[in-house]
Design an enzyme around this catalytic site. Structure first.
Site, PDB file in Angstrom:
ATOM      1  N   SER A   8       0.844  -1.197   0.000  1.00  0.00           N
ATOM      2  CA  SER A   8       0.000   0.000   0.000  1.00  0.00           C
ATOM      3  C   SER A   8       0.878   1.245   0.000  1.00  0.00           C
ATOM      4  O   SER A   8       1.666   1.464   0.926  1.00  0.00           O
ATOM      5  CB  SER A   8      -0.888   0.025   1.243  1.00  0.00           C
ATOM      6  N   HIS A  33      -1.478  -1.486  -4.020  1.00  0.00           N
ATOM      7  CA  HIS A  33      -2.721  -1.130  -3.323  1.00  0.00           C
ATOM      8  C   HIS A  33      -2.778   0.391  -3.156  1.00  0.00           C
ATOM      9  O   HIS A  33      -1.847   1.012  -2.637  1.00  0.00           O
ATOM     10  CB  HIS A  33      -2.737  -1.824  -1.962  1.00  0.00           C
ATOM     11  N   ASP A  35      -4.995   3.516  -1.620  1.00  0.00           N
ATOM     12  CA  ASP A  35      -6.024   3.857  -0.647  1.00  0.00           C
ATOM     13  C   ASP A  35      -6.629   5.223  -0.934  1.00  0.00           C
ATOM     14  O   ASP A  35      -5.960   6.246  -0.805  1.00  0.00           O
ATOM     15  CB  ASP A  35      -5.425   3.837   0.767  1.00  0.00           C
ATOM     16  N   MET A  37      -9.298   7.963   0.164  1.00  0.00           N
ATOM     17  CA  MET A  37     -10.073   8.381   1.346  1.00  0.00           C
ATOM     18  C   MET A  37     -10.627   9.785   1.124  1.00  0.00           C
ATOM     19  O   MET A  37      -9.937  10.637   0.567  1.00  0.00           O
ATOM     20  CB  MET A  37      -9.171   8.389   2.582  1.00  0.00           C
ATOM     21  N   HIS A  66      -8.695   0.799  -3.440  1.00  0.00           N
ATOM     22  CA  HIS A  66      -9.573   0.594  -2.282  1.00  0.00           C
ATOM     23  C   HIS A  66     -10.281   1.906  -1.981  1.00  0.00           C
ATOM     24  O   HIS A  66      -9.666   2.858  -1.497  1.00  0.00           O
ATOM     25  CB  HIS A  66      -8.678   0.132  -1.118  1.00  0.00           C
ATOM     26  N   MET A  68     -12.351   4.154   0.094  1.00  0.00           N
ATOM     27  CA  MET A  68     -12.908   4.432   1.420  1.00  0.00           C
ATOM     28  C   MET A  68     -13.607   5.777   1.330  1.00  0.00           C
ATOM     29  O   MET A  68     -13.149   6.791   1.865  1.00  0.00           O
ATOM     30  CB  MET A  68     -11.780   4.444   2.468  1.00  0.00           C
ATOM     31  N   MET A 137     -11.151  -6.048   6.345  1.00  0.00           N
ATOM     32  CA  MET A 137     -10.276  -5.067   7.019  1.00  0.00           C
ATOM     33  C   MET A 137      -9.782  -5.660   8.343  1.00  0.00           C
ATOM     34  O   MET A 137     -10.573  -6.171   9.137  1.00  0.00           O
ATOM     35  CB  MET A 137     -11.026  -3.754   7.301  1.00  0.00           C
ATOM     36  N   ASP A 175      -6.161  -6.316   4.949  1.00  0.00           N
ATOM     37  CA  ASP A 175      -5.599  -4.972   4.871  1.00  0.00           C
ATOM     38  C   ASP A 175      -5.537  -4.359   6.264  1.00  0.00           C
ATOM     39  O   ASP A 175      -6.571  -4.125   6.893  1.00  0.00           O
ATOM     40  CB  ASP A 175      -6.509  -4.141   3.956  1.00  0.00           C
TER      41      ASP A 175
HETATM   42  C1  DX5 Z   1      -6.048   1.648   6.020  1.00  0.00           C
HETATM   43  C2  DX5 Z   1      -5.691   1.312   4.609  1.00  0.00           C
HETATM   44  C3  DX5 Z   1      -4.563   0.381   4.479  1.00  0.00           C
HETATM   45  C4  DX5 Z   1      -3.250   0.865   5.032  1.00  0.00           C
HETATM   46  C5  DX5 Z   1      -2.546  -0.314   5.639  1.00  0.00           C
HETATM   47  O1  DX5 Z   1      -7.213   2.381   6.034  1.00  0.00           O
HETATM   48  O2  DX5 Z   1      -6.805   0.724   3.946  1.00  0.00           O
HETATM   49  O3  DX5 Z   1      -4.399  -0.065   3.134  1.00  0.00           O
HETATM   50  O4  DX5 Z   1      -2.411   1.435   4.058  1.00  0.00           O
HETATM   51  O5  DX5 Z   1      -1.406   0.138   6.277  1.00  0.00           O
HETATM   52  P1  DX5 Z   1      -0.571  -0.748   7.266  1.00  0.00           P
HETATM   53  O6  DX5 Z   1      -0.069  -1.933   6.477  1.00  0.00           O
HETATM   54  O7  DX5 Z   1       0.509   0.174   7.703  1.00  0.00           O
HETATM   55  O8  DX5 Z   1      -1.481  -1.180   8.370  1.00  0.00           O
HETATM   56 ZN    ZN Z   2      -6.449  -0.235   1.940  1.00  0.00          ZN
END
Ligand code: DX5
Ligand code: ZN
Length: 238
Positions: A8, A33, A35, A37, A66, A68, A137, A175
């Site tokens: 990620s 990956h 993210d 948000m 992903h 969010m 998650m 994740d």
């Molecule tokens: C959290 C994200 C993850 C995050 C994971 O909301 O969806 O993808 O990057 O990070 P680590 O591996 O540091 O927990």
């Molecule tokens: Zn993620």
């Protein structure tokens, strides 16, 4: 089992995402990956389609995006056009989950359903045949670097069982908090796509960290016999 590592970029230096991706790929990343948000569904804000488009130009493996965000239906097409190869949406915000997954699939990318830690696996009951992957998650979404929630282990098993019962060999992805300490646990529970942010990009040498994490996961899957049902081919490039 078909273990795939999805570093990620949330934990990478956002001013140098191209070289972060290259290092992860040299270390054996199967996916990148991404993210997304929006400051509504989760308290954090990250990136949107223009950045995904730029990442798509430099990545040689598929982008696992992903979402969010509170209203994914409004943005699915934009992220597909930007180059997502896999697109996952949270069940918590989707009153018409099956329809949304159908839209993503018709746009030609792999469609994933994501469960927050507090969301029961039963939320997938109506889409077990449709989903291309299920993301469980293992932390509450919003931030990297959080501690793996041990309660997630039984959910991974449950999700795997639900898919198997539906005759769907789609992989379970995990994740949050995945590292050298937790990776065996999630692989034992049936996870095949492993997202890791801090464990890769928080390391002094992300390439080596990715290589080691994947090697441990692959070795563990082999040691436990890779018992799961035969898998469909991996989601390919777009
Ligand atoms: C959290 C994200 C993850 C995050 C994971 O909301 O969806 O993808 O990057 O990070 P680590 O591996 O540091 O927990
Ligand atoms: Zn993620």
């Amino acid at each position: 089992m078909n273990i795939r590592l999805a570093p990620s970029i949330l934990a990478a230096d956002f001013a140098a995402l191209g070289s972060a991706i290259a290092a992860a790929e040299r270390g054996g990343a199967d996916l990148i990956h991404v993210d997304v948000m929006d400051g509504q569904f989760v308290p954090n804000i990250t990136i949107g389609p223009p950045v995904v488009r730029s990442l798509h130009r430099v990545a040689t493996v598929p982008l696992d995006v992903h979402l969010m965000i509170a209203e994914p239906d409004r943005y699915v097409e934009a992220f597909v056009n930007a180059g997502a190869g896999m697109l996952s949406v949270h069940v918590e915000v989707l009153p018409h989950l099956k329809r949304t997954l159908g839209v993503i699939k018709r746009l030609g990318v792999k469609a994933g359903a994501v469960l927050n830690p507090d969301t029961p696996v039963g939320a997938l009951a109506d889409v077990t045949r449709e989903v291309d992957f299920v993301l469980v998650m293992t932390v509450n979404p919003g931030f990297g670097g959080q501690t793996f929630l041990a309660s997630a282990e039984s959910k991974i098993r449950e999700a795997r069982r639900l898919l198997d019962e539906a005759g769907n060999a789609a992989p379970v992805e995990v994740d949050g908090g995945i590292d050298l300490q937790t990776v065996r646990q999630v692989v034992s529970a049936g996870a095949e796509i492993l997202v890791a942010g801090s464990a890769v990009f928080g390391a002094a040498d992300p390439e080596a960290a990715a290589r080691e994490l994947k090697a441990v996961a692959v070795a563990h899957a082999a040691a436990i016999g890779g018992s799961a049902a035969p898998r469909r081919p991996v989601p390919g490039p777009r």
